[in-house]
Scaffold this motif. Structure first.
Motif, PDB file in Angstrom:
ATOM      1  N   LEU A  13       0.830  -1.201   0.000  1.00 54.41           N
ATOM      2  CA  LEU A  13       0.000   0.000   0.000  1.00 54.41           C
ATOM      3  C   LEU A  13       0.868   1.256   0.000  1.00 54.41           C
ATOM      4  O   LEU A  13       0.622   2.192  -0.781  1.00 54.41           O
ATOM      5  N   LEU A  14       1.892   1.292   0.849  1.00 48.86           N
ATOM      6  CA  LEU A  14       2.783   2.450   0.893  1.00 48.86           C
ATOM      7  C   LEU A  14       3.564   2.596  -0.409  1.00 48.86           C
ATOM      8  O   LEU A  14       3.809   3.717  -0.883  1.00 48.86           O
ATOM      9  N   GLY A  55      -8.671   4.371  -1.512  1.00 49.58           N
ATOM     10  CA  GLY A  55      -8.426   4.096  -2.920  1.00 49.58           C
ATOM     11  C   GLY A  55      -7.248   3.164  -3.133  1.00 49.58           C
ATOM     12  O   GLY A  55      -7.317   2.218  -3.933  1.00 49.58           O
ATOM     13  N   GLY A  56      -6.159   3.412  -2.412  1.00 52.52           N
ATOM     14  CA  GLY A  56      -4.996   2.542  -2.542  1.00 52.52           C
ATOM     15  C   GLY A  56      -5.286   1.128  -2.081  1.00 52.52           C
ATOM     16  O   GLY A  56      -4.873   0.148  -2.721  1.00 52.52           O
ATOM     17  N   VAL A  83      -4.707   5.317  -5.397  1.00 52.33           N
ATOM     18  CA  VAL A  83      -4.348   6.380  -4.446  1.00 52.33           C
ATOM     19  C   VAL A  83      -4.737   7.743  -5.013  1.00 52.33           C
ATOM     20  O   VAL A  83      -5.370   8.568  -4.328  1.00 52.33           O
ATOM     21  N   LEU A  84      -4.365   7.991  -6.260  1.00 51.20           N
ATOM     22  CA  LEU A  84      -4.662   9.286  -6.870  1.00 51.20           C
ATOM     23  C   LEU A  84      -6.170   9.502  -7.015  1.00 51.20           C
ATOM     24  O   LEU A  84      -6.675  10.610  -6.769  1.00 51.20           O
ATOM     25  N   ILE A 103     -15.223   5.804  -4.693  1.00 48.72           N
ATOM     26  CA  ILE A 103     -13.782   5.634  -4.512  1.00 48.72           C
ATOM     27  C   ILE A 103     -13.421   4.154  -4.534  1.00 48.72           C
ATOM     28  O   ILE A 103     -12.481   3.729  -5.213  1.00 48.72           O
ATOM     29  N   VAL A 104     -14.184   3.361  -3.787  1.00 47.39           N
ATOM     30  CA  VAL A 104     -13.923   1.921  -3.744  1.00 47.39           C
ATOM     31  C   VAL A 104     -14.084   1.306  -5.133  1.00 47.39           C
ATOM     32  O   VAL A 104     -13.223   0.554  -5.606  1.00 47.39           O
ATOM     33  N   LEU A 105     -15.191   1.646  -5.801  1.00 48.72           N
ATOM     34  CA  LEU A 105     -15.458   1.090  -7.128  1.00 48.72           C
ATOM     35  C   LEU A 105     -14.450   1.589  -8.157  1.00 48.72           C
ATOM     36  O   LEU A 105     -13.895   0.806  -8.939  1.00 48.72           O
TER      37      LEU A 105
END
Length: 327
Positions: A13-14, A55-56, A83-84, A103-105
Motif C-alpha cells: 500500500l505504501l 483508494g490505494g 491512491v490518486l 472511490i472503492v469502485l
C-alpha cells in the motif's frame, strides 16, 4: 486468491503511494502519506487523506483478489492509480456515502484498466500505462455528475471561462518562487501546500537523488515557462501549471529513458511541451468543471518515450537505434 500477510499488504500500500513518483520504496510512500496529511491538516479537510488510503487499499485488494502477478502487486504498481483517484474524488465531489462508494469502485476499476491498457500500450509500443487508468476513471466519474442527481461538485461549475490575470516576473520574489516550485510538486497529489511539496521531494530523494533533482528542476522550469507564456497568475501560483511537468521531467529524463545529458535536454523540452498541453486542456475542460488531472503529463510522456524504440535519427540505418542514445 493468493493470501497476503498484513505487513506485506501495508508495504504494498505504501509503495502504491511511492509509485505516483515512480519510486519503489515504502519509506518514500510514508513521506507522501504524511505530506497529504499535512495539507489536510492545513485545509481542515481530511477527505483526501482517507480517500487516498481507501483508494490505494481498494486497488491493491482488487489486484490480490484477481491474482495479479506477485512482483507488480508487491511493488505498488497496482495501487498508485487508486491512491490518486482516492485523493481526487473528495477534492472535487461532495463527501457523502455515495462518493466513498465511488472511490472503492473506481479504484478497483483502475486495477482492471491497468491490465487492459498494458496489453495495448506496453506490449505493443513498450510505453508505460502510468497514470492513464487514474485519468480515465476519474474523468468518467466526474463527467457523469451531469447525468446523476446523486452526485454533486463541491464548487459550482461556471458557465464562462474566467478572464485570466497574467503571471508576471514582477509578481515573483525568491520566497514566492520557492513556494510555487514546491506547490508544483505537491499538486501531483492535488495538494496546494508548499510544505507538502517539500516532504514529497524529500521522499523522492530517499529513493532517488536523481529523481528528486529532476522533479525540482522540472518544477522550476514549469514556473518559468508558465510565467513567460503569461498563464493565469493564480493558477500558476497554486502549482496547477507545474505538476504534470514535474512528472514529465522525471519520466523522460531519468525513469523511462536511460539518464544522460541528452535525455536531460529532451526532458526539459518535455516540460515545456507539457506546460503548453496543460493550458490547452485547462481551457477545454473548464466549462465542464472537470480538471485535467495528469493528462498533460501522459500525452507528453507517451510522445517523448515512444521514440526510444521507433524514432530513428538516421532512418537508413539497419539497426533500431534510439534518438535518445539508447539501443
Amino acid at each position: 486468491m493468493t493470501p497476503m500477510p498484513l505487513l506485506d499488504f501495508l508495504r504494498a500500500l505504501l509503495k502504491g503511494f511511492a509509485q505516483v513518483f515512480f519510486m519503489n520504496n515504502a519509506l518514500t510512500g510514508l513521506f507522501f502519506l504524511i505530506a497529504i496529511g499535512v495539507a489536510c491538516q492545513a485545509s481542515g479537510d481530511w477527505g483526501p487523506f482517507w480517500g487516498s488510503l481507501v483508494g490505494g487499499a481498494s486497488a491493491t485488494l482488487t489486484a490480490l483478489v484477481i491474482d495479479r502477478a506477485k512482483d507488480p502487486l508487491h511493488t505498488g504498481m497496482y495501487g498508485f492509480n487508486g491512491v490518486l483517484l482516492g485523493v481526487a474524488l473528495p477534492t472535487f465531489l461532495q463527501g457523502d456515502g455515495l462518493m466513498w462508494g465511488l472511490i472503492v469502485l473506481g479504484a478497483a476499476m483502475t486495477t482492471i484498466i491497468v491490465d487492459a491498457l498494458s496489453n495495448v500500450l506496453t506490449k505493443t509500443w513498450d510505453v508505460a500505462v502510468s497514470t492513464g487508468p487514474f485519468v480515465l476513471t476519474t474523468w468518467l466519474l466526474l463527467f457523469s455528475v451531469a447525468a446523476f442527481d446523486g452526485l454533486h461538485f463541491i464548487a459550482p461549475v461556471s458557465d464562462t471561462l474566467a478572464v485570466p490575470q497574467a503571471a508576471r516576473w514582477a509578481d515573483l520574489d525568491a520566497l514566492l518562487a520557492l513556494q510555487v516550485t514546491l506547490r508544483n510538486i505537491s499538486q501531483v497529489f492535488l495538494l496546494n501546500n508548499a510544505w507538502s511539496g517539500l516532504l514529497i521531494l524529500l521522499g523522492v530523494a530517499v529513493a532517488s537523488r536523481g529523481g528528486a533533482l529532476a522533479a525540482w528542476l522540472g518544477a522550476l522550469l514549469a514556473l518559468v515557462c508558465a510565467t513567460v507564456l503569461g498563464a493565469d497568475r493564480q493558477t500558476v501560483q497554486s502549482g496547477l501549471y507545474g505538476f504534470s511537468a514535474v512528472l514529465s521531467a522525471m519520466a523522460v529524463a531519468v525513469v523511462f529513458i536511460e539518464p544522460s545529458p541528452r535525455s536531460a535536454l529532451v526532458g526539459g523540452l518535455a516540460v515545456v511541451f507539457t506546460v503548453i498541453i496543460q493550458g490547452a486542456l485547462n481551457h477545454w475542460l473548464a466549462p465542464y468543471g472537470v480538471p485535467s488531472l495528469t493528462a498533460a503529463y501522459l500525452i507528453a510522456m507517451w510522445l517523448f518515450t515512444l521514440p526510444k524504440m521507433d524514432l530513428l535519427i538516421h532512418p537508413h540505418q539497419p539497426n533500431r537505434s534510439s534518438s535518445f542514445g539508447r539501443n
